[in-house]
Enzyme design. Structure first.
Site, PDB file in Angstrom:
ATOM      1  N   ARG A  20      -6.964  23.172 -46.767  1.00 37.53           N
ATOM      2  CA  ARG A  20      -7.234  22.045 -47.417  1.00 37.53           C
ATOM      3  C   ARG A  20      -6.528  21.952 -49.040  1.00 37.53           C
ATOM      4  O   ARG A  20      -6.077  21.001 -49.489  1.00 37.53           O
ATOM      5  CB  ARG A  20      -8.865  22.086 -47.919  1.00 37.53           C
ATOM      6  CG  ARG A  20      -9.548  20.962 -48.694  1.00 37.53           C
ATOM      7  CD  ARG A  20     -10.866  21.263 -48.896  1.00 37.53           C
ATOM      8  NE  ARG A  20     -11.462  20.385 -49.910  1.00 37.53           N
ATOM      9  CZ  ARG A  20     -11.906  19.487 -49.867  1.00 37.53           C
ATOM     10  NH1 ARG A  20     -12.080  18.691 -49.088  1.00 37.53           N
ATOM     11  NH2 ARG A  20     -12.532  18.895 -51.051  1.00 37.53           N
ATOM     12  N   GLU A  79     -11.356   7.098 -47.273  1.00 34.99           N
ATOM     13  CA  GLU A  79     -11.496   8.306 -46.264  1.00 34.99           C
ATOM     14  C   GLU A  79     -11.383   7.598 -44.921  1.00 34.99           C
ATOM     15  O   GLU A  79     -12.012   6.675 -44.344  1.00 34.99           O
ATOM     16  CB  GLU A  79     -13.001   8.696 -46.058  1.00 34.99           C
ATOM     17  CG  GLU A  79     -13.431   9.482 -47.313  1.00 34.99           C
ATOM     18  CD  GLU A  79     -13.054  10.886 -47.397  1.00 34.99           C
ATOM     19  OE1 GLU A  79     -12.398  11.503 -46.424  1.00 34.99           O
ATOM     20  OE2 GLU A  79     -13.298  11.533 -48.433  1.00 34.99           O
ATOM     21  N   GLU A 127      -5.612  16.759 -43.961  1.00 28.79           N
ATOM     22  CA  GLU A 127      -6.085  15.634 -43.558  1.00 28.79           C
ATOM     23  C   GLU A 127      -4.498  14.765 -43.093  1.00 28.79           C
ATOM     24  O   GLU A 127      -4.239  13.776 -43.725  1.00 28.79           O
ATOM     25  CB  GLU A 127      -6.698  14.981 -44.760  1.00 28.79           C
ATOM     26  CG  GLU A 127      -7.926  15.605 -45.317  1.00 28.79           C
ATOM     27  CD  GLU A 127      -8.830  15.316 -46.417  1.00 28.79           C
ATOM     28  OE1 GLU A 127      -8.143  14.351 -47.002  1.00 28.79           O
ATOM     29  OE2 GLU A 127      -9.632  15.900 -46.579  1.00 28.79           O
ATOM     30  N   HIS A 177      -5.254  16.253 -49.896  1.00 30.72           N
ATOM     31  CA  HIS A 177      -5.927  17.679 -49.074  1.00 30.72           C
ATOM     32  C   HIS A 177      -4.885  17.862 -47.678  1.00 30.72           C
ATOM     33  O   HIS A 177      -4.636  16.879 -46.975  1.00 30.72           O
ATOM     34  CB  HIS A 177      -7.249  17.165 -48.622  1.00 30.72           C
ATOM     35  CG  HIS A 177      -8.434  17.176 -49.650  1.00 30.72           C
ATOM     36  ND1 HIS A 177      -9.562  16.471 -49.822  1.00 30.72           N
ATOM     37  CD2 HIS A 177      -8.510  18.218 -50.861  1.00 30.72           C
ATOM     38  CE1 HIS A 177      -9.989  16.758 -50.956  1.00 30.72           C
ATOM     39  NE2 HIS A 177      -9.521  17.777 -51.516  1.00 30.72           N
ATOM     40  N   HIS A 234      -7.592   9.976 -47.936  1.00 33.52           N
ATOM     41  CA  HIS A 234      -8.015  10.949 -47.573  1.00 33.52           C
ATOM     42  C   HIS A 234      -8.642  10.738 -46.170  1.00 33.52           C
ATOM     43  O   HIS A 234      -8.566   9.491 -45.593  1.00 33.52           O
ATOM     44  CB  HIS A 234      -9.388  11.444 -48.184  1.00 33.52           C
ATOM     45  CG  HIS A 234      -8.993  12.100 -49.807  1.00 33.52           C
ATOM     46  ND1 HIS A 234      -9.214  13.457 -50.255  1.00 33.52           N
ATOM     47  CD2 HIS A 234      -8.601  11.645 -50.891  1.00 33.52           C
ATOM     48  CE1 HIS A 234      -8.717  13.447 -51.152  1.00 33.52           C
ATOM     49  NE2 HIS A 234      -8.353  12.504 -51.754  1.00 33.52           N
TER      50      HIS A 234
HETATM   51  O1  0X9 Z   1     -14.515  15.480 -51.633  1.00 32.57           O
HETATM   52  C1  0X9 Z   1     -13.509  14.945 -51.615  1.00 32.57           C
HETATM   53  O2  0X9 Z   1     -12.519  15.294 -52.438  1.00 32.57           O
HETATM   54  C2  0X9 Z   1     -13.312  13.630 -50.943  1.00 32.57           C
HETATM   55  N1  0X9 Z   1     -13.757  13.797 -49.541  1.00 32.57           N
HETATM   56  S1  0X9 Z   1     -12.884  14.706 -48.342  1.00 32.57           S
HETATM   57  O3  0X9 Z   1     -13.751  15.057 -47.085  1.00 32.57           O
HETATM   58  N2  0X9 Z   1     -11.404  13.954 -47.918  1.00 32.57           N
HETATM   59  O4  0X9 Z   1     -12.412  15.993 -49.216  1.00 32.57           O
HETATM   60  C3  0X9 Z   1     -14.046  12.328 -51.389  1.00 32.57           C
HETATM   61  C4  0X9 Z   1     -13.513  12.362 -52.950  1.00 32.57           C
HETATM   62  C5  0X9 Z   1     -14.394  11.046 -53.570  1.00 32.57           C
HETATM   63  N3  0X9 Z   1     -14.311  10.802 -55.052  1.00 32.57           N
HETATM   64  C6  0X9 Z   1     -14.822  11.465 -55.882  1.00 32.57           C
HETATM   65  N4  0X9 Z   1     -15.718  12.353 -55.824  1.00 32.57           N
HETATM   66  N5  0X9 Z   1     -14.423  11.442 -57.041  1.00 32.57           N
HETATM   67 ZN    ZN Z   2      -9.849  14.889 -48.720  1.00 33.19          ZN
END
Ligand code: 0X9
Ligand code: ZN
Length: 443
Positions: A263, A408, A211, A208, A333
């Site tokens: 993003r 994260e 980040e 992303h 992330h």
């Molecule tokens: O939403 C996401 O892709 C991730 N959080 S973010 O705030 N950095 O965008 C979390 C991803 C966790 N993994 C899965 N959901 N598979």
């Molecule tokens: Zn992310």
């Protein structure tokens, strides 16, 4: 002013303040990630005014009414959800333009909702986040240490690439660079492998674009696994660690030259003027289900099909080729200080969930022991929200990588994506401790 004084001033001037016409310093080895100085200047002039008057609000979502109200703001111009609208969390962070701010706060008050202000002046926070040393100082650094990268500032793609070239050159026999392909806009998706072992580990950052702490921390890991290798002999004898600091190079460059809060990738969607897909919704496992949107303008648009993006295809092809050797997958992330274990697309758990949890808990404990904050450990779908098409889930389910995790990183929203560069070093140190503890837990 005497020449000596002018030189000193030049060295000390932060040149990368948006709108101040920073000219990117070209990597001595050349790089595909460069943007012509003239275009950069124009873009930064636009960038300067872009977030004037914007704020980041933290909205309390203890009532369903507030969740529904926030949902009406999804995909609206002047609104950017920094954390998702989810019934699992007590608050939602949202960046709003001045117009939206007055409207949303009035409607919240009218409906008995409440909110606080995380960032009162986004434009200021952007400027304060990253006081890059002047190009002259960076050149001086390059002369002295062989590369321009520091862990005191967030750097451009070319500087990350230059650092990997340096490490390859300096630690020949231990580390070497590799590429998993070329991005939509023609940039190299470049990584570095370090280690002598047969067993393999994968680490990626910057999936992303906004980040920024993620590429910074992964480059810290590169330093840790190369420069201090004598300390990590146990790990480097057993494993080869593949690290890609900037997996989404087009998006990352765009956050430096165009929009800081970008993003996604920068691919074009036929029939839409909106650009990019969310690479962490683009992997081919439960693709296009929870936590995605079919609207190409959405920040969670999963692409037109699984692996529509060259960057995710690169990861897929590489990991499938290494299917029998790759034992751990870690994706970095930000933000919220959590460490996720699969699955994230829904609440089901893999049969070896407890073993993965054991390793993740070792990581979180080591992170804290190294002076870091507490990280919550568990499934994204239970701690935060369900999101499908993620790299971690695909790595576990389809590439057969047993230990698959997503970090994260810092912080918990006080700065959010605008984490000051003064926190990179500590963040890198504590995360390196976590990663090494996780690897040692499977040695
Ligand atoms: O939403 C996401 O892709 C991730 N959080 S973010 O705030 N950095 O965008 C979390 C991803 C966790 N993994 C899965 N959901 N598979
Ligand atoms: Zn992310």
């Amino acid at each position: 002013m005497g020449p000596l004084v002018s030189l000193l001033l030049l060295l000390l001037t932060p040149a990368a303040v948006p709108g101040h016409g920073q000219v990117h310093v070209q990597s001595s080895r050349g790089d595909t990630g460069l943007v012509p100085a003239l275009r950069l200047r124009t873009e930064q002039a636009d960038n300067a005014a872009q977030y004037a008057g914007y704020q980041v609000l933290r909205v309390n979502v203890d009532s369903n009414g507030t969740l529904d109200l926030l949902r009406t703001y999804e995909d609206r111009p002047g609104v950017d959800f920094w954390t998702p609208i989810s019934p699992l969390v007590p608050t939602v962070d949202v960046m709003v333009s001045p117009d939206v701010r007055s409207e949303l706060t009035r409607r919240l008050k009218d409906s008995g909702g409440s909110y606080g202000v995380n960032i009162g002046n986004v434009q200021d926070a952007i400027v304060r986040q990253n006081p890059i040393p002047s190009p002259f100082y960076l050149e001086l650094l390059e002369g002295r240490q062989g590369y321009q990268l520091t862990w005191k500032a967030y750097h451009r793609l070319a500087v990350h690439h230059q650092y990997m070239d340096y490490v390859e050159h300096e630690y020949r026999g231990l580390c070497s660079t590799f590429s998993i392909g070329i991005s939509t806009e023609g940039r190299n998706v470049k990584g570095i492998r370090c280690g002598l072992g047969e067993r393999e580990i994968w680490i990626d950052g910057g999936i992303h674009a906004r980040e920024w702490i993620s590429p910074a921390v992964v480059s810290y890991l590169v330093k840790d696994f190369s420069a201090t290798s004598y300390k990590e002999q146990d790990i480097l004898k057993a494993f080869t660690i593949y690290m890609i600091p900037v997996l989404n190079p087009d998006g990352y460059e765009y956050t430096h030259t165009g929009r800081r809060m970008w993003r996604k990738t920068r691919s074009r969607t036929p029939g839409s003027s909106c650009v990019g897909a969310d690479p962490n919704r683009n992997f081919g496992y439960h693709w296009g289900e929870a936590g995605t949107s079919t609207n190409p303008c959405s920040d969670v648009y999963p692409g037109s099909r699984p692996f529509s993006e060259p960057e995710t295809r690169g990861v897929r092809d590489f990991l499938l080729q290494h299917k029998n050797k790759m034992e751990m997958y870690i994706s970095f992330h930000s933000y919220s200080q959590m460490l996720f274990v699969p699955y994230g697309h829904g609440t089901e758990r893999p049969s070896d969930y407890d073993e993965l949890l054991r390793v993740a808990q070792k990581g979180a404990a080591a992170l804290q022991a190294a002076g870091g904050p507490a990280f919550r450990v568990g499934q994204a779908s239970r701690l935060l929200y369900a999101a499908s098409g993620g790299s971690d889930d695909w790595a576990k389910a389809k590439a057969n990588i047993k230990y698959s995790f997503t970090f994260e990183l810092r912080d918990k929203g006080f700065n959010g994506f605008l984490l000051p560069s003064s926190l990179i070093e500590q963040s890198g140190r504590e995360t390196a401790a976590a990663v090494k503890a996780m690897i040692r837990a499977i040695l």
